[in-house]
Design an enzyme around this catalytic site. Sequence first.
Site, short mmCIF file in Angstrom:
data_model
loop_
_atom_site.label_atom_id
_atom_site.label_comp_id
_atom_site.label_asym_id
_atom_site.label_seq_id
_atom_site.Cartn_x
_atom_site.Cartn_y
_atom_site.Cartn_z
N ARG A 27 -8.03 -0.17 0.43
CA ARG A 27 -8.51 -1.37 -0.26
C ARG A 27 -8.86 -1.08 -1.72
O ARG A 27 -8.79 -1.97 -2.57
CB ARG A 27 -9.69 -1.97 0.51
N LYS A 32 -10.45 12.31 8.65
CA LYS A 32 -9.91 11.79 9.90
C LYS A 32 -9.90 12.89 10.96
O LYS A 32 -9.85 14.08 10.63
CB LYS A 32 -8.47 11.30 9.69
N ASP A 59 -12.46 7.08 3.66
CA ASP A 59 -11.30 6.73 4.47
C ASP A 59 -11.02 5.23 4.42
O ASP A 59 -10.07 4.76 5.04
CB ASP A 59 -11.48 7.19 5.91
N ASP A 116 1.17 6.03 5.87
CA ASP A 116 0.23 5.12 5.24
C ASP A 116 0.83 4.42 4.02
O ASP A 116 0.12 3.73 3.29
CB ASP A 116 -1.06 5.86 4.86
N LYS A 148 0.85 -1.19 0.00
CA LYS A 148 0.00 0.00 0.00
C LYS A 148 0.89 1.24 0.00
O LYS A 148 1.81 1.37 0.81
CB LYS A 148 -0.92 -0.01 1.23
N GLU A 152 -9.89 3.83 1.83
CA GLU A 152 -9.31 4.04 0.50
C GLU A 152 -8.25 3.01 0.13
O GLU A 152 -8.06 2.70 -1.05
CB GLU A 152 -8.72 5.45 0.40
N ASP A 197 -2.76 10.30 3.84
CA ASP A 197 -4.17 9.93 3.88
C ASP A 197 -4.92 10.83 4.85
O ASP A 197 -4.82 10.68 6.06
CB ASP A 197 -4.33 8.46 4.29
#
Length: 498
Positions: free
Chosen positions: A344, A270, A340, A281, A258, A342, A263
Amino acid sequence: MKINLMDDAFKGSNALLVGVFEECNCVGCCDKAQGLLTQLKESGRFNGNYGEIYTVNGVGEQPREVILLGLGKEKDLNITKVQNLFGKAFKKAQELKLKALDIASFKVEGLCTFRILKAMVEGVMLANYSFDTYKAEKSKCTVEEINIDPSGLELDNEKAEKALKEGMTLAINTMLARDLVNEPSNVLTPTELSERAKAQGEKCGFEVEVFDKEKITELGMRAFLAVGQASYNEPKFIVMRYVGDPGNRDEIVGFVGKGLTFDSGGYSLKPSAGMQDMKSDMAGAAAVIGAMSSIAEMKLQVNVTAVVASCENLISGGGYKPGDIIKSMAGKTIEVANTDCEGRLTLVDAIHYIISKEKVTKVLDIATLTGAVLSALGKITTGVLANDDEFYGVLESAAKKSGEKIWRLPIFEEYKECNHSDVADLHNQGVGGAGTITAGLFLGEFVGNTPWLHLDIAGTGWANSTAECQSKGGTGVGVRTLYYIARNLSQKSCETCK
Protein backbone atom coordinates in the site's frame (compact mmCIF):
# COMPACT_ATOMS: atom_id res chain seq x y z
CA MET A 1 1.85 -24.93 -32.04
CA LYS A 2 -0.24 -23.44 -34.84
CA ILE A 3 -3.94 -22.70 -34.54
CA ASN A 4 -5.86 -22.33 -37.79
CA LEU A 5 -9.41 -21.83 -38.92
CA MET A 6 -10.53 -24.50 -41.36
CA ASP A 7 -12.00 -23.38 -44.66
CA ASP A 8 -12.82 -26.84 -45.96
CA ALA A 9 -13.89 -30.26 -44.68
CA PHE A 10 -12.15 -31.92 -41.76
CA LYS A 11 -8.81 -33.44 -42.63
CA GLY A 12 -9.19 -37.20 -42.59
CA SER A 13 -5.59 -37.70 -41.45
CA ASN A 14 -6.13 -35.75 -38.23
CA ALA A 15 -7.78 -36.74 -35.00
CA LEU A 16 -11.16 -35.11 -34.44
CA LEU A 17 -12.53 -33.51 -31.25
CA VAL A 18 -16.32 -33.32 -30.99
CA GLY A 19 -18.29 -31.75 -28.15
CA VAL A 20 -21.43 -33.59 -27.04
CA PHE A 21 -24.14 -32.17 -24.81
CA GLU A 22 -25.55 -34.40 -22.10
CA GLU A 23 -29.09 -34.06 -23.46
CA CYS A 24 -28.08 -34.44 -27.11
CA ASN A 25 -27.76 -37.71 -29.04
CA CYS A 26 -26.03 -36.40 -32.14
CA VAL A 27 -22.43 -35.60 -33.04
CA GLY A 28 -23.18 -33.25 -35.91
CA CYS A 29 -20.17 -33.31 -38.21
CA CYS A 30 -19.24 -36.88 -37.35
CA ASP A 31 -22.13 -38.77 -38.89
CA LYS A 32 -20.20 -42.04 -39.02
CA ALA A 33 -20.05 -42.03 -35.22
CA GLN A 34 -23.78 -41.45 -34.78
CA GLY A 35 -24.70 -45.05 -34.14
CA LEU A 36 -21.66 -45.51 -31.95
CA LEU A 37 -22.62 -42.55 -29.75
CA THR A 38 -26.09 -44.00 -29.26
CA GLN A 39 -24.54 -47.29 -28.19
CA LEU A 40 -22.13 -45.56 -25.81
CA LYS A 41 -24.93 -43.63 -24.15
CA GLU A 42 -27.19 -46.66 -23.92
CA SER A 43 -24.38 -48.68 -22.31
CA GLY A 44 -23.46 -45.84 -19.94
CA ARG A 45 -19.86 -45.70 -21.19
CA PHE A 46 -20.24 -42.07 -22.33
CA ASN A 47 -23.10 -39.77 -21.43
CA GLY A 48 -21.83 -36.31 -22.38
CA ASN A 49 -21.44 -35.32 -18.74
CA TYR A 50 -19.40 -32.17 -18.13
CA GLY A 51 -15.69 -32.90 -18.55
CA GLU A 52 -16.21 -36.53 -19.59
CA ILE A 53 -13.85 -37.70 -22.34
CA TYR A 54 -14.12 -40.85 -24.44
CA THR A 55 -11.76 -41.81 -27.26
CA VAL A 56 -12.89 -43.87 -30.22
CA ASN A 57 -10.50 -45.38 -32.77
CA GLY A 58 -11.12 -46.12 -36.45
CA VAL A 59 -14.17 -43.96 -37.17
CA GLY A 60 -15.11 -42.91 -40.70
CA GLU A 61 -14.06 -43.85 -44.21
CA GLN A 62 -10.50 -42.78 -43.36
CA PRO A 63 -10.06 -44.35 -39.92
CA ARG A 64 -8.89 -41.90 -37.28
CA GLU A 65 -9.13 -41.09 -33.62
CA VAL A 66 -12.26 -39.30 -32.44
CA ILE A 67 -12.30 -37.63 -29.03
CA LEU A 68 -15.79 -37.16 -27.61
CA LEU A 69 -15.88 -34.30 -25.11
CA GLY A 70 -18.75 -34.09 -22.63
CA LEU A 71 -20.16 -30.55 -22.50
CA GLY A 72 -22.70 -31.26 -19.79
CA LYS A 73 -26.07 -29.50 -19.80
CA GLU A 74 -26.27 -26.66 -22.31
CA LYS A 75 -27.96 -24.32 -19.81
CA ASP A 76 -25.03 -24.72 -17.39
CA LEU A 77 -22.25 -23.92 -19.86
CA ASN A 78 -20.41 -20.57 -19.61
CA ILE A 79 -17.23 -19.05 -21.04
CA THR A 80 -15.01 -20.25 -18.19
CA LYS A 81 -16.31 -23.78 -18.58
CA VAL A 82 -15.69 -23.67 -22.33
CA GLN A 83 -12.08 -22.60 -21.68
CA ASN A 84 -11.59 -25.36 -19.13
CA LEU A 85 -13.19 -28.04 -21.30
CA PHE A 86 -10.91 -27.32 -24.24
CA GLY A 87 -7.93 -27.09 -21.94
CA LYS A 88 -8.76 -30.55 -20.65
CA ALA A 89 -9.32 -31.89 -24.17
CA PHE A 90 -5.99 -30.46 -25.32
CA LYS A 91 -4.20 -32.24 -22.49
CA LYS A 92 -5.90 -35.46 -23.58
CA ALA A 93 -4.58 -34.90 -27.10
CA GLN A 94 -1.09 -34.49 -25.65
CA GLU A 95 -1.52 -37.67 -23.62
CA LEU A 96 -2.46 -39.51 -26.84
CA LYS A 97 0.63 -37.97 -28.51
CA LEU A 98 -1.42 -36.59 -31.38
CA LYS A 99 0.36 -34.36 -33.88
CA ALA A 100 -2.70 -32.59 -35.23
CA LEU A 101 -6.25 -32.13 -34.05
CA ASP A 102 -9.39 -30.92 -35.82
CA ILE A 103 -12.01 -29.33 -33.58
CA ALA A 104 -15.71 -29.06 -34.35
CA SER A 105 -17.30 -25.86 -33.03
CA PHE A 106 -20.76 -25.62 -31.50
CA LYS A 107 -23.33 -23.06 -30.42
CA VAL A 108 -24.57 -22.59 -26.86
CA GLU A 109 -27.92 -21.03 -26.07
CA GLY A 110 -27.33 -17.62 -24.47
CA LEU A 111 -23.58 -17.43 -25.19
CA CYS A 112 -22.02 -15.16 -27.81
CA THR A 113 -20.55 -17.31 -30.59
CA PHE A 114 -17.64 -14.86 -31.00
CA ARG A 115 -16.68 -15.45 -27.36
CA ILE A 116 -17.11 -19.21 -27.65
CA LEU A 117 -14.50 -19.34 -30.41
CA LYS A 118 -12.12 -17.18 -28.37
CA ALA A 119 -12.64 -19.38 -25.31
CA MET A 120 -11.79 -22.48 -27.34
CA VAL A 121 -8.57 -20.83 -28.54
CA GLU A 122 -7.61 -19.57 -25.07
CA GLY A 123 -8.37 -22.96 -23.53
CA VAL A 124 -6.02 -24.95 -25.74
CA MET A 125 -3.25 -22.34 -25.61
CA LEU A 126 -3.30 -21.82 -21.85
CA ALA A 127 -3.40 -25.58 -21.26
CA ASN A 128 -0.14 -25.82 -23.23
CA TYR A 129 1.71 -23.45 -20.86
CA SER A 130 4.63 -24.60 -18.76
CA PHE A 131 7.46 -22.75 -17.05
CA ASP A 132 10.58 -24.78 -17.77
CA THR A 133 13.10 -22.01 -18.47
CA TYR A 134 15.57 -23.38 -15.94
CA LYS A 135 15.12 -27.09 -16.65
CA ALA A 136 17.64 -29.02 -18.71
CA GLU A 137 14.82 -31.11 -20.15
CA LYS A 138 12.13 -28.89 -21.62
CA SER A 139 8.46 -29.75 -21.87
CA LYS A 140 7.58 -31.15 -25.28
CA CYS A 141 4.22 -30.74 -26.91
CA THR A 142 3.43 -33.35 -29.56
CA VAL A 143 0.45 -31.36 -30.87
CA GLU A 144 1.83 -29.22 -33.66
CA GLU A 145 -1.40 -28.04 -35.25
CA ILE A 146 -4.95 -27.26 -34.15
CA ASN A 147 -7.61 -26.73 -36.84
CA ILE A 148 -10.92 -25.25 -35.72
CA ASP A 149 -14.00 -25.43 -37.91
CA PRO A 150 -16.00 -22.24 -37.14
CA SER A 151 -19.03 -23.23 -39.24
CA GLY A 152 -20.92 -24.55 -36.21
CA LEU A 153 -20.84 -21.03 -34.75
CA GLU A 154 -22.32 -19.41 -37.87
CA LEU A 155 -19.61 -16.72 -37.90
CA ASP A 156 -18.45 -15.26 -41.20
CA ASN A 157 -14.76 -15.48 -42.04
CA GLU A 158 -13.92 -11.92 -40.98
CA LYS A 159 -15.52 -12.29 -37.54
CA ALA A 160 -14.00 -15.70 -37.02
CA GLU A 161 -10.52 -14.35 -37.87
CA LYS A 162 -11.02 -11.50 -35.39
CA ALA A 163 -12.03 -13.93 -32.68
CA LEU A 164 -9.01 -16.13 -33.42
CA LYS A 165 -6.60 -13.17 -33.32
CA GLU A 166 -8.04 -11.75 -30.10
CA GLY A 167 -8.10 -15.13 -28.37
CA MET A 168 -4.49 -15.86 -29.33
CA THR A 169 -3.34 -12.37 -28.30
CA LEU A 170 -4.95 -12.63 -24.88
CA ALA A 171 -3.62 -16.14 -24.30
CA ILE A 172 -0.07 -15.16 -25.31
CA ASN A 173 -0.05 -12.14 -23.02
CA THR A 174 -1.61 -14.07 -20.14
CA MET A 175 1.27 -16.52 -20.51
CA LEU A 176 3.68 -13.56 -20.60
CA ALA A 177 2.29 -12.48 -17.22
CA ARG A 178 2.65 -16.04 -15.91
CA ASP A 179 6.29 -16.06 -17.01
CA LEU A 180 6.98 -12.79 -15.19
CA VAL A 181 5.38 -14.04 -11.98
CA ASN A 182 7.20 -17.38 -12.15
CA GLU A 183 10.66 -15.87 -12.67
CA PRO A 184 12.90 -16.10 -9.59
CA SER A 185 13.64 -12.80 -7.89
CA ASN A 186 17.39 -13.08 -8.44
CA VAL A 187 16.60 -12.84 -12.16
CA LEU A 188 13.54 -10.58 -12.19
CA THR A 189 14.85 -7.58 -10.28
CA PRO A 190 13.15 -4.17 -10.61
CA THR A 191 15.64 -3.32 -13.37
CA GLU A 192 14.90 -6.54 -15.26
CA LEU A 193 11.15 -5.99 -14.92
CA SER A 194 11.55 -2.53 -16.43
CA GLU A 195 13.62 -3.95 -19.30
CA ARG A 196 10.96 -6.53 -20.07
CA ALA A 197 8.29 -3.83 -20.04
CA LYS A 198 10.40 -1.86 -22.52
CA ALA A 199 10.73 -4.92 -24.75
CA GLN A 200 6.96 -5.41 -24.75
CA GLY A 201 6.44 -1.75 -25.59
CA GLU A 202 8.75 -1.99 -28.59
CA LYS A 203 7.16 -5.25 -29.72
CA CYS A 204 3.50 -4.29 -29.26
CA GLY A 205 3.44 -0.55 -29.84
CA PHE A 206 3.25 1.41 -26.59
CA GLU A 207 5.62 3.93 -25.04
CA VAL A 208 7.65 2.98 -21.96
CA GLU A 209 9.50 5.44 -19.73
CA VAL A 210 11.49 4.27 -16.69
CA PHE A 211 12.38 6.52 -13.77
CA ASP A 212 15.52 5.75 -11.76
CA LYS A 213 16.07 6.38 -8.05
CA GLU A 214 17.17 9.96 -8.66
CA LYS A 215 13.99 10.81 -10.57
CA ILE A 216 11.80 8.95 -8.03
CA THR A 217 13.43 11.02 -5.26
CA GLU A 218 12.91 14.22 -7.22
CA LEU A 219 9.19 13.40 -7.54
CA GLY A 220 8.93 13.00 -3.77
CA MET A 221 7.86 9.35 -3.73
CA ARG A 222 9.15 8.83 -0.20
CA ALA A 223 6.73 6.06 0.73
CA PHE A 224 7.79 4.02 -2.30
CA LEU A 225 11.47 4.73 -1.61
CA ALA A 226 11.14 3.70 2.04
CA VAL A 227 9.98 0.20 1.08
CA GLY A 228 12.92 -0.39 -1.27
CA GLN A 229 15.70 1.31 0.66
CA ALA A 230 17.06 -1.89 2.25
CA SER A 231 17.75 -3.56 -1.08
CA TYR A 232 20.94 -3.54 -3.12
CA ASN A 233 18.75 -3.52 -6.24
CA GLU A 234 17.50 0.01 -6.83
CA PRO A 235 13.80 0.75 -7.36
CA LYS A 236 12.38 1.52 -10.79
CA PHE A 237 9.19 3.39 -11.62
CA ILE A 238 7.77 2.16 -14.92
CA VAL A 239 5.38 4.31 -16.97
CA MET A 240 3.60 2.78 -19.99
CA ARG A 241 1.51 4.93 -22.34
CA TYR A 242 -0.76 3.84 -25.17
CA VAL A 243 -2.59 6.49 -27.22
CA GLY A 244 -5.26 4.70 -29.24
CA ASP A 245 -7.68 7.65 -29.37
CA PRO A 246 -5.54 10.74 -30.12
CA GLY A 247 -8.61 12.85 -30.83
CA ASN A 248 -9.81 12.37 -27.26
CA ARG A 249 -6.65 12.91 -25.19
CA ASP A 250 -8.57 14.23 -22.19
CA GLU A 251 -9.94 10.73 -21.52
CA ILE A 252 -7.28 8.35 -20.19
CA VAL A 253 -7.77 5.07 -18.33
CA GLY A 254 -5.12 4.46 -15.67
CA PHE A 255 -3.82 1.06 -14.52
CA VAL A 256 -1.55 0.70 -11.48
CA GLY A 257 0.16 -2.63 -10.80
CA LYS A 258 1.93 -3.62 -7.59
CA GLY A 259 5.53 -4.43 -8.48
CA LEU A 260 7.31 -6.00 -5.48
CA THR A 261 9.73 -8.37 -7.19
CA PHE A 262 10.38 -9.91 -3.77
CA ASP A 263 8.76 -9.32 -0.39
CA SER A 264 10.47 -10.67 2.72
CA GLY A 265 8.17 -8.61 4.93
CA GLY A 266 11.07 -6.42 6.02
CA TYR A 267 11.61 -6.24 9.78
CA SER A 268 8.07 -7.57 10.20
CA LEU A 269 9.51 -10.74 8.72
CA LYS A 270 7.28 -13.28 7.00
CA PRO A 271 7.39 -16.94 8.12
CA SER A 272 9.94 -18.98 6.16
CA ALA A 273 7.25 -21.40 4.98
CA GLY A 274 5.99 -20.08 1.68
CA MET A 275 8.39 -17.15 1.50
CA GLN A 276 9.85 -18.57 -1.71
CA ASP A 277 6.54 -17.73 -3.39
CA MET A 278 6.96 -14.03 -2.56
CA LYS A 279 8.58 -13.59 -5.96
CA SER A 280 4.91 -13.46 -7.03
CA ASP A 281 4.27 -10.15 -5.25
CA MET A 282 4.53 -8.42 -8.61
CA ALA A 283 1.55 -10.25 -10.14
CA GLY A 284 -0.28 -6.93 -10.42
CA ALA A 285 2.61 -5.50 -12.44
CA ALA A 286 2.58 -8.60 -14.66
CA ALA A 287 -1.15 -8.13 -15.25
CA VAL A 288 -0.83 -4.52 -16.40
CA ILE A 289 2.15 -5.30 -18.67
CA GLY A 290 0.20 -8.17 -20.24
CA ALA A 291 -2.92 -6.02 -20.57
CA MET A 292 -1.02 -3.12 -22.16
CA SER A 293 0.56 -5.54 -24.63
CA SER A 294 -2.87 -6.89 -25.60
CA ILE A 295 -4.46 -3.44 -25.86
CA ALA A 296 -1.69 -2.19 -28.14
CA GLU A 297 -1.57 -5.34 -30.30
CA MET A 298 -5.33 -5.21 -30.85
CA LYS A 299 -5.09 -1.45 -31.53
CA LEU A 300 -8.00 -0.54 -29.29
CA GLN A 301 -9.36 2.97 -29.79
CA VAL A 302 -8.77 4.10 -26.22
CA ASN A 303 -6.02 5.92 -24.28
CA VAL A 304 -4.42 3.91 -21.47
CA THR A 305 -1.54 4.74 -19.14
CA ALA A 306 -0.15 2.18 -16.71
CA VAL A 307 2.43 2.55 -13.96
CA VAL A 308 4.40 0.15 -11.77
CA ALA A 309 6.41 1.11 -8.67
CA SER A 310 8.90 -1.75 -8.55
CA CYS A 311 11.26 -2.56 -5.69
CA GLU A 312 12.26 -5.27 -3.19
CA ASN A 313 11.18 -5.28 0.46
CA LEU A 314 14.21 -6.65 2.30
CA ILE A 315 16.13 -6.21 5.56
CA SER A 316 19.33 -4.25 6.19
CA GLY A 317 20.71 -1.60 8.51
CA GLY A 318 19.21 0.96 6.18
CA GLY A 319 15.72 -0.57 6.02
CA TYR A 320 12.59 1.16 7.20
CA LYS A 321 11.25 0.04 10.57
CA PRO A 322 8.00 -0.34 12.51
CA GLY A 323 7.29 2.96 14.21
CA ASP A 324 8.78 5.10 11.44
CA ILE A 325 6.74 7.99 10.07
CA ILE A 326 7.15 8.60 6.35
CA LYS A 327 5.77 11.12 3.92
CA SER A 328 4.00 10.25 0.67
CA MET A 329 4.18 12.03 -2.67
CA ALA A 330 0.71 13.41 -1.96
CA GLY A 331 2.02 15.05 1.22
CA LYS A 332 0.15 12.80 3.66
CA THR A 333 2.20 11.25 6.46
CA ILE A 334 2.04 7.56 7.27
CA GLU A 335 2.85 5.75 10.50
CA VAL A 336 4.54 2.43 9.70
CA ALA A 337 3.06 -0.13 12.07
CA ASN A 338 4.08 -3.13 9.97
CA THR A 339 6.78 -3.26 7.29
CA ASP A 340 4.96 -6.21 5.71
CA CYS A 341 2.10 -3.84 4.80
CA GLU A 342 4.45 -2.44 2.18
CA GLY A 343 2.37 -2.77 -0.98
CA ARG A 344 0.00 0.00 0.00
CA LEU A 345 2.99 2.32 0.54
CA THR A 346 4.30 1.81 -2.98
CA LEU A 347 0.83 1.97 -4.49
CA VAL A 348 -0.22 5.28 -2.95
CA ASP A 349 2.71 7.09 -4.56
CA ALA A 350 1.96 5.35 -7.87
CA ILE A 351 -1.73 6.26 -7.66
CA HIS A 352 -0.98 9.89 -6.79
CA TYR A 353 1.52 10.11 -9.64
CA ILE A 354 -0.79 8.67 -12.30
CA ILE A 355 -3.64 11.00 -11.31
CA SER A 356 -1.62 14.18 -10.77
CA LYS A 357 1.05 13.82 -13.47
CA GLU A 358 -0.48 11.58 -16.16
CA LYS A 359 -3.96 13.12 -15.71
CA VAL A 360 -5.88 9.85 -15.94
CA THR A 361 -9.64 10.22 -15.66
CA LYS A 362 -10.25 6.75 -14.21
CA VAL A 363 -7.85 4.63 -12.20
CA LEU A 364 -7.66 0.91 -11.38
CA ASP A 365 -5.04 -0.69 -9.17
CA ILE A 366 -4.37 -4.41 -9.12
CA ALA A 367 -2.26 -5.93 -6.37
CA THR A 368 -1.42 -9.00 -4.32
CA LEU A 369 -2.24 -6.84 -1.33
CA THR A 370 -3.64 -8.81 1.62
CA GLY A 371 -3.70 -12.30 3.04
CA ALA A 372 -7.13 -11.37 4.35
CA VAL A 373 -8.63 -11.73 0.88
CA LEU A 374 -7.69 -15.42 0.98
CA SER A 375 -9.68 -15.84 4.18
CA ALA A 376 -12.64 -14.04 2.65
CA LEU A 377 -12.72 -15.38 -0.92
CA GLY A 378 -10.08 -18.10 -1.19
CA LYS A 379 -8.16 -18.60 -4.43
CA ILE A 380 -11.23 -18.49 -6.64
CA THR A 381 -12.40 -14.89 -6.52
CA THR A 382 -10.73 -11.48 -6.69
CA GLY A 383 -11.88 -8.97 -4.08
CA VAL A 384 -12.89 -5.55 -5.39
CA LEU A 385 -13.43 -2.11 -3.86
CA ALA A 386 -15.01 0.65 -5.93
CA ASN A 387 -15.96 4.27 -5.33
CA ASP A 388 -17.96 4.59 -8.55
CA ASP A 389 -20.89 2.37 -9.57
CA GLU A 390 -20.58 3.10 -13.28
CA PHE A 391 -16.88 2.20 -13.38
CA TYR A 392 -17.60 -0.95 -11.37
CA GLY A 393 -20.21 -1.85 -14.00
CA VAL A 394 -17.50 -1.66 -16.66
CA LEU A 395 -15.38 -4.06 -14.59
CA GLU A 396 -18.30 -6.41 -14.00
CA SER A 397 -18.96 -6.63 -17.74
CA ALA A 398 -15.25 -7.19 -18.42
CA ALA A 399 -15.01 -9.98 -15.85
CA LYS A 400 -17.95 -11.79 -17.44
CA LYS A 401 -16.16 -11.70 -20.78
CA SER A 402 -12.84 -12.88 -19.35
CA GLY A 403 -14.37 -15.53 -17.11
CA GLU A 404 -12.37 -14.23 -14.11
CA LYS A 405 -14.47 -14.10 -10.94
CA ILE A 406 -14.78 -10.89 -8.89
CA TRP A 407 -16.72 -9.83 -5.78
CA ARG A 408 -17.42 -6.28 -4.63
CA LEU A 409 -16.75 -5.58 -0.95
CA PRO A 410 -18.43 -2.82 1.10
CA ILE A 411 -16.67 0.47 1.86
CA PHE A 412 -18.71 1.88 4.71
CA GLU A 413 -17.36 5.05 6.32
CA GLU A 414 -16.72 3.21 9.59
CA TYR A 415 -13.99 1.13 7.93
CA LYS A 416 -11.97 4.27 7.20
CA GLU A 417 -11.50 4.83 10.93
CA CYS A 418 -9.47 1.62 11.05
CA ASN A 419 -6.60 3.43 9.27
CA HIS A 420 -6.49 6.25 11.85
CA SER A 421 -3.14 7.09 13.44
CA ASP A 422 -2.52 9.07 16.64
CA VAL A 423 0.77 10.46 15.34
CA ALA A 424 0.36 10.73 11.55
CA ASP A 425 -2.31 11.20 8.91
CA LEU A 426 -2.64 7.45 8.33
CA HIS A 427 -1.66 4.11 9.87
CA ASN A 428 -0.39 1.48 7.41
CA GLN A 429 -1.98 -1.50 9.17
CA GLY A 430 -5.72 -1.32 9.63
CA VAL A 431 -7.07 -2.42 13.01
CA GLY A 432 -10.29 -4.22 13.86
CA GLY A 433 -10.33 -6.86 11.11
CA ALA A 434 -11.67 -6.52 7.53
CA GLY A 435 -8.06 -6.37 6.32
CA THR A 436 -8.85 -6.41 2.61
CA ILE A 437 -11.29 -3.53 2.97
CA THR A 438 -9.09 -1.39 5.22
CA ALA A 439 -6.04 -1.91 2.98
CA GLY A 440 -8.07 -0.92 -0.06
CA LEU A 441 -9.48 2.14 1.72
CA PHE A 442 -5.93 3.17 2.64
CA LEU A 443 -5.32 3.45 -1.11
CA GLY A 444 -8.66 5.17 -1.53
CA GLU A 445 -7.38 8.07 0.59
CA PHE A 446 -5.17 9.03 -2.36
CA VAL A 447 -7.66 8.93 -5.27
CA GLY A 448 -9.74 11.98 -4.42
CA ASN A 449 -12.82 12.17 -6.65
CA THR A 450 -11.36 10.10 -9.49
CA PRO A 451 -13.43 6.99 -10.33
CA TRP A 452 -11.42 4.13 -8.81
CA LEU A 453 -11.33 0.35 -8.68
CA HIS A 454 -9.11 -1.76 -6.45
CA LEU A 455 -8.52 -5.44 -7.29
CA ASP A 456 -6.90 -7.61 -4.60
CA ILE A 457 -5.44 -10.67 -6.35
CA ALA A 458 -3.47 -12.09 -3.41
CA GLY A 459 -5.58 -15.25 -3.70
CA THR A 460 -6.14 -15.49 -7.45
CA GLY A 461 -2.65 -14.47 -8.64
CA TRP A 462 -0.99 -17.77 -7.69
CA ALA A 463 -2.12 -21.39 -8.13
CA ASN A 464 -0.96 -24.15 -5.78
CA SER A 465 -1.86 -26.91 -8.22
CA THR A 466 -2.37 -27.63 -11.90
CA ALA A 467 -5.85 -27.58 -13.46
CA GLU A 468 -7.33 -27.64 -16.96
CA CYS A 469 -5.97 -24.29 -18.19
CA GLN A 470 -3.63 -23.53 -15.33
CA SER A 471 -0.27 -24.86 -14.27
CA LYS A 472 1.10 -24.48 -10.76
CA GLY A 473 2.45 -20.98 -10.17
CA GLY A 474 1.50 -17.61 -11.63
CA THR A 475 -2.00 -17.48 -13.10
CA GLY A 476 -1.79 -14.31 -15.20
CA VAL A 477 -5.08 -13.20 -13.63
CA GLY A 478 -6.15 -9.71 -14.57
CA VAL A 479 -4.63 -9.53 -18.06
CA ARG A 480 -7.87 -10.38 -19.85
CA THR A 481 -10.15 -8.48 -17.48
CA LEU A 482 -8.09 -5.28 -17.76
CA TYR A 483 -8.03 -5.70 -21.54
CA TYR A 484 -11.83 -5.98 -21.64
CA ILE A 485 -12.18 -2.90 -19.43
CA ALA A 486 -10.18 -0.94 -21.98
CA ARG A 487 -12.18 -2.44 -24.81
CA ASN A 488 -15.49 -1.66 -23.09
CA LEU A 489 -14.33 1.96 -22.88
CA SER A 490 -13.00 1.96 -26.44
CA GLN A 491 -14.63 4.10 -29.09
CA LYS A 492 -14.79 1.13 -31.42
CA SER A 493 -15.02 -2.43 -30.14
CA CYS A 494 -13.60 -5.31 -32.20
CA GLU A 495 -16.18 -7.78 -30.88
CA THR A 496 -19.44 -8.46 -32.63
CA CYS A 497 -21.52 -8.94 -29.49
CA LYS A 498 -21.62 -6.93 -26.27
